[in-house]
Enzyme design. Structure first.
Site, PDB file in Angstrom:
ATOM      1  N   ALA A  12       0.841  -1.035  -0.133  1.00 34.82           N
ATOM      2  CA  ALA A  12       0.163   0.010   0.082  1.00 34.82           C
ATOM      3  C   ALA A  12       0.971   1.166  -0.022  1.00 34.82           C
ATOM      4  O   ALA A  12       0.288   2.246  -0.308  1.00 34.82           O
ATOM      5  CB  ALA A  12      -0.653   0.056   1.159  1.00 34.82           C
ATOM      6  N   SER A  13       1.977   1.342   0.237  1.00 33.90           N
ATOM      7  CA  SER A  13       3.009   2.294   0.522  1.00 33.90           C
ATOM      8  C   SER A  13       4.114   2.551  -0.386  1.00 33.90           C
ATOM      9  O   SER A  13       4.727   3.332  -0.492  1.00 33.90           O
ATOM     10  CB  SER A  13       3.341   2.544   1.957  1.00 33.90           C
ATOM     11  OG  SER A  13       3.928   1.558   2.262  1.00 33.90           O
ATOM     12  N   GLY A  15       6.509  -0.155  -3.547  1.00 34.50           N
ATOM     13  CA  GLY A  15       6.814  -1.644  -4.277  1.00 34.50           C
ATOM     14  C   GLY A  15       8.184  -1.500  -4.662  1.00 34.50           C
ATOM     15  O   GLY A  15       9.032  -0.630  -4.422  1.00 34.50           O
ATOM     16  N   HIS A 238      -1.788 -12.811  -3.984  1.00 36.16           N
ATOM     17  CA  HIS A 238      -1.965 -12.196  -2.812  1.00 36.16           C
ATOM     18  C   HIS A 238      -0.650 -12.128  -1.812  1.00 36.16           C
ATOM     19  O   HIS A 238      -0.072 -13.157  -1.546  1.00 36.16           O
ATOM     20  CB  HIS A 238      -3.096 -12.999  -2.142  1.00 36.16           C
ATOM     21  CG  HIS A 238      -3.437 -12.274  -0.809  1.00 36.16           C
ATOM     22  ND1 HIS A 238      -4.486 -12.682   0.086  1.00 36.16           N
ATOM     23  CD2 HIS A 238      -3.263 -10.997  -0.401  1.00 36.16           C
ATOM     24  CE1 HIS A 238      -4.518 -11.929   1.032  1.00 36.16           C
ATOM     25  NE2 HIS A 238      -3.917 -10.942   0.722  1.00 36.16           N
ATOM     26  N   ASP A 239      -0.352 -11.102  -1.762  1.00 30.85           N
ATOM     27  CA  ASP A 239       0.885 -10.920  -0.814  1.00 30.85           C
ATOM     28  C   ASP A 239       1.178 -11.611   0.407  1.00 30.85           C
ATOM     29  O   ASP A 239       1.976 -12.226   0.730  1.00 30.85           O
ATOM     30  CB  ASP A 239       1.391  -9.596  -0.721  1.00 30.85           C
ATOM     31  CG  ASP A 239       0.007  -8.447   0.083  1.00 30.85           C
ATOM     32  OD1 ASP A 239      -0.793  -9.368   0.489  1.00 30.85           O
ATOM     33  OD2 ASP A 239       0.066  -7.325   0.091  1.00 30.85           O
ATOM     34  N   THR A 240      -0.054 -11.888   1.040  1.00 33.79           N
ATOM     35  CA  THR A 240      -0.021 -12.612   2.203  1.00 33.79           C
ATOM     36  C   THR A 240       0.152 -14.235   2.002  1.00 33.79           C
ATOM     37  O   THR A 240       0.728 -15.232   2.812  1.00 33.79           O
ATOM     38  CB  THR A 240      -1.607 -12.553   3.229  1.00 33.79           C
ATOM     39  OG1 THR A 240      -1.848 -11.068   3.308  1.00 33.79           O
ATOM     40  CG2 THR A 240      -1.223 -13.335   4.282  1.00 33.79           C
ATOM     41  N   ASN A 298      -8.009 -10.897   9.741  1.00 34.36           N
ATOM     42  CA  ASN A 298      -7.312  -9.652   9.383  1.00 34.36           C
ATOM     43  C   ASN A 298      -7.272  -8.861  10.708  1.00 34.36           C
ATOM     44  O   ASN A 298      -8.311  -8.750  11.525  1.00 34.36           O
ATOM     45  CB  ASN A 298      -8.136  -9.119   8.276  1.00 34.36           C
ATOM     46  CG  ASN A 298      -7.881  -9.441   7.031  1.00 34.36           C
ATOM     47  OD1 ASN A 298      -7.795 -10.700   6.703  1.00 34.36           O
ATOM     48  ND2 ASN A 298      -7.424  -8.527   6.122  1.00 34.36           N
ATOM     49  N   GLN A 306       1.623   3.593  11.336  1.00 33.44           N
ATOM     50  CA  GLN A 306       1.974   4.489  10.122  1.00 33.44           C
ATOM     51  C   GLN A 306       1.002   5.677  10.078  1.00 33.44           C
ATOM     52  O   GLN A 306       1.650   6.605   9.574  1.00 33.44           O
ATOM     53  CB  GLN A 306       1.708   3.552   8.968  1.00 33.44           C
ATOM     54  CG  GLN A 306       2.716   2.179   8.895  1.00 33.44           C
ATOM     55  CD  GLN A 306       2.205   1.404   7.881  1.00 33.44           C
ATOM     56  OE1 GLN A 306       1.209   1.399   7.257  1.00 33.44           O
ATOM     57  NE2 GLN A 306       3.119   0.292   7.704  1.00 33.44           N
TER      58      GLN A 306
END
Length: 484
Positions: A12-13, A15, A238-240, A298, A306
């Protein structure tokens, strides 16, 4: 030299484009390109700049090529649930909404008047969170019904980026399951759920397992980057899902926390767990690489700190916020998963207001606010652990924390103390590493996930935190239970 792979890991912040080399059963990573990512706001809604993200991937490929480096394959992972709509000409027909947009605030209640929660959960096994793709698309179509005629395909974010790389459409399994459109029994898109939002299942492409070779770099990009024959492999997109591949565990009785903007806490299971108890606790059954289920929950995660850092104009580093938290007095806690913390205007004020409304001492100093966040997260970890043990009947006494958040030794120790479990922290680059390991398995360099995890253990530092059984959290725990 061993074989090289490229991992594109977008959060999200930020790459990254990372190159890996596998030599003598050791993985070495080299960062090729790093770039920023953030939502943008337009006319009251939040979006992702998907064109910029793809441009950064291409830039990374050019940097890679200009350094006379070579690779066999590339894999992309990102966050889940967000999607791209394609028209009949194969081009994007709508801006890409960000999941923190507030258009879905009331969508679950609205949609579950049509199909009950019990029915949806029995079909999908997916937890009820307002930003699931199901509710995003429901609102998208409801507010713009004419768009239905123009939609030819729906792709998830990493699938769309793959499509731009190789001109092939597929939705990778781990990400498909997060949409709440995937039927875990039929192992395909659920017709009833898709029809309820006004679409047909034909708009969703075929589902590809993690490790599928989607295609090869298209002619235009081969010419532009001067890279030939690069295979495009879908990792756990999916990153997870990729982060869980990188959990350096040999035994089976462990829980994991993929720690970053979100904290995803769960276990690996051979089968979906769709009991009434799992529904009541709002656990999710997401697809994992190699026929596993990621049974998890989650947790709002480090998004909280953050946002505090951002609101304070980045005056304090994350290390300084941890230091101030350790020095501060423990005066209040929050329920990290309260929806009010999903995307508030001002996280500092939101935490203060929450504490005031729940009759607690209001934290005023930066250290008190940071301590409130870290202790509350550790309490949430304890709650989820107890629920996992109850639902799964597993004896869980080890927790593996992977991802960027595992660098927070203070939170790691709180997790160990509050859960009374041994905590193992690392690897930091878990998502990229898991992405890479799936590529190596596809390329035949590694046999299976067990071998991959052993290589990870031998290649990266894994730190161990033992619980301090003299720590008394009874008062905090009782207060936390009141808040949830």
């Amino acid at each position: 030299m061993g074989r090289n792979c490229l991992a594109v890991d977008i959060g999200a912040s930020s790459g990254r484009v990372i190159m890996s080399t596998l030599t003598d059963n050791k993985i070495n990573l080299k960062e090729i390109h790093r770039f920023k990512n953030q939502m943008y706001k337009e006319k009251g809604s939040f979006y992702w700049d998907i064109d910029k993200l793809f441009g950064e991937i291409v830039k990374g490929l050019k940097i890679f090529s200009n350094n006379d480096l070579e690779a066999d394959s590339i894999g992309i992972d990102t966050w889940a649930v967000d999607y791209v709509l394609l028209g009949k000409d194969g081009k994007r027909i709508s801006p890409v909404y960000a999941y923190r947009d507030n258009r879905t605030n009331n969508s679950i209640d609205d949609f579950t008047e049509k199909i009950s929660k019990e029915d949806i959960y029995s079909k999908t096994g997916i937890q009820f969170i307002q930003f699931n793709t199901l509710y995003q698309l429901y609102e998208h179509v409801k507010s713009n019904p004419s768009i239905i005629e123009n939609i030819s395909s729906i792709l998830m974010i990493p699938d769309y980026l793959n499509y731009l790389l190789c001109n092939e459409k597929a939705v990778e399994y781990t990400n498909a399951t997060t949409t709440q459109f995937y039927n875990i029994h039929d192992k395909t898109w659920d017709d009833e759920l898709v029809k309820e939002i006004g679409l047909t299942s034909s708009v969703f492409p075929s589902i590809a397992k993690a490790g599928t070779v989607i295609g090869s770099l298209n002619d235009k990009l081969e010419s532009e980057t001067n890279i030939k024959g690069l295979k495009v492999i879908a990792p756990a997109t999916h990153d997870t899902g990729s982060a869980v591949v990188a959990v350096p565990a040999i035994d089976y009785e462990f829980a994991y926390i993929s720690s970053g903007t979100w904290s995803l806490m769960g276990i690996e299971s051979d089968i979906p767990i769709c009991s009434q108890e799992a529904l009541n606790y709002n656990f999710t059954n997401e697809g994992g690489a190699y026929d596993t289920i990621r049974f998890l929950k989650n947790i709002m995660g480090l998004w909280l700190i953050q946002e505090v850092k951002r609101i304070l104009n980045d005056k304090y580093s994350f290390a300084k916020l941890v230091e101030l938290a350790k020095e501060a007095e423990s005066i209040s806690i929050i329920n990290p998963n309260d929806n009010r913390f999903l995307n508030p205007e001002n996280m500092v004020n939101e935490i203060k207001n929450y504490c005031k409304e729940t009759n607690q001492i209001v934290p005023n100093t930066v250290g008190e606010i940071a301590k409130c966040i870290f202790e509350s997260l550790a309490l949430q970890y304890k709650q989820v652990l107890l629920q996992l043990r109850k639902i799964s009947n597993k004896t869980i006494n080890k927790i593996h924390i992977v991802g960027g958040g595992c660098q927070n030794d203070y939170l790691n120790q709180l997790c160990a103390d509050y859960t009374e479990c041994e905590v193992f922290a690392g690897p930091i680059e878990a998502t990229a590493i898991g992405n890479i390991m799936v590529q190596y398995i596809t390329l035949g360099e590694i046999d299976n996930i067990s071998e991959a995890r052993k290589i990870i253990m031998d290649s990266f530092e894994i730190r161990r935190f033992k619980p301090d059984f003299d720590v008394n959290i009874d008062d905090k725990w009782n207060k936390f239970k009141e808040l949830i």
